[in-house]
Write an enzyme that holds these catalytic residues in place. Structure first.
Site, short mmCIF file in Angstrom:
data_model
loop_
_atom_site.label_atom_id
_atom_site.label_comp_id
_atom_site.label_asym_id
_atom_site.label_seq_id
_atom_site.Cartn_x
_atom_site.Cartn_y
_atom_site.Cartn_z
N ARG A 1 12.37 -8.30 1.92
CA ARG A 1 12.16 -6.68 3.06
C ARG A 1 13.42 -6.69 4.02
NH1 ARG A 1 7.52 -2.79 3.89
NH2 ARG A 1 7.43 -3.70 6.28
N ARG B 1 2.40 -8.69 13.63
CA ARG B 1 2.41 -7.31 13.32
C ARG B 1 1.65 -8.08 12.59
NH1 ARG B 1 7.83 -5.85 9.77
NH2 ARG B 1 5.94 -4.33 8.53
N ARG C 1 15.66 -3.69 7.73
CA ARG C 1 13.94 -3.70 9.13
C ARG C 1 14.02 -4.24 10.15
NH1 ARG C 1 8.50 -0.41 6.46
NH2 ARG C 1 7.55 -1.60 8.98
N ARG D 1 -5.51 2.87 11.96
CA ARG D 1 -4.94 1.34 11.81
C ARG D 1 -5.81 0.33 13.25
NH1 ARG D 1 0.50 1.26 9.37
NH2 ARG D 1 0.97 -0.75 9.99
N LYS E 1 0.57 -1.02 0.07
CA LYS E 1 -0.47 -0.14 -0.31
C LYS E 1 0.83 1.62 0.03
CE LYS E 1 -0.61 0.06 5.08
NZ LYS E 1 0.31 -0.97 5.27
#
Ligand code: ADP
Length: 187
Positions: free
Chosen positions: A127, A144, A133, A88, A13
């Site tokens: 990723r 998550r 990250r 969220r 997104k």
């Protein structure tokens, strides 16, 4: 264009929001990017947010709302905005409705980017290897996803009840997904 982009972590997104904002001249507001920049500059907000982010938990609503309020108000009226990663939680959605009411603005579309769990896990693992990250380790990824299901997915019903929800299938090449979004934006 006054859009909210909704979807699980790793749904793409953010990538799509960036492309759309550039093409349509809208402001792109990503709470994830804003938080990472607060963390990188070592602000008080960044320090408080970091513990939650590293665990894969949501940063408390109060901090997010404080951070976003000024940004929403200072946005130019012009070509609109794309909210990415916000709201969220249902409390954030209700607060956003209130803020927009005060500003005499409204959301015209909420776009859900749909991607299944297995694909999400493999994208986020990829990723993690590329960008390193801190919140892309396997344990944090699972957390998550869990947080998304419990706290963010209820927003799908919240917005579809208001008749403003559109869905796109995110498990396709970036440009194909973008093509669908562009059509939605032009319709
Ligand atoms: P992703 O969509 O890939 O999970 P983001 O960059 O949008 O990543 O967000 C990274 C982290 O920042 C989240 O896991 C969460 O801890 C925090 N965060 C971002 N936006 C919000 C928000 N609106 N409310 C609470 N926490 C947020």
């Amino acid at each position: 264009m006054r859009w909210i982009m909704l979807g699980p972590p790793g749904s793409g997104k953010g990538t799509q929001a960036k492309k759309l904002a550039a093409a349509f001249g809208a402001d792109h507001l990503s709470t994830g990017d804003m938080l990472r920049s607060e963390v990188a500059s070592g602000t008080e907000l960044g320090c408080s947010a970091r513990t939650y982010m590293d665990r894969g938990d949501l940063v408390p609503d109060e901090l997010i709302l404080k951070m976003i309020a000024g940004r929403l108000e200072s946005m130019s009226n012009g070509d609109g905005f794309i909210l990415d990663g916000f709201p969220r939680t249902e409390a954030q959605a209700v607060a956003l409705d209130k803020m927009l009411d005060t500003m005499k603005r409204s959301i015209d579309r909420v776009v859900l980017v749909k991607v299944g769990d297995e694909e999400i896990k493999s994208r986020l693992a990829g990723r993690a290897r590329q960008e390193g990250r801190a919140d892309d380790t396997e344990e944090v990824i699972n957390r998550r996803l869990d947080v998304y299901r419990k706290q963010t997915a209820p927003l799908i019903a919240y917005y579809s009840g208001k008749g403003r929800l559109s869905e796109v299938v995110g498990e396709r090449p970036i440009d194909v997904v973008y093509g669908d979004l562009k059509k939605l934006a032009e319709s």
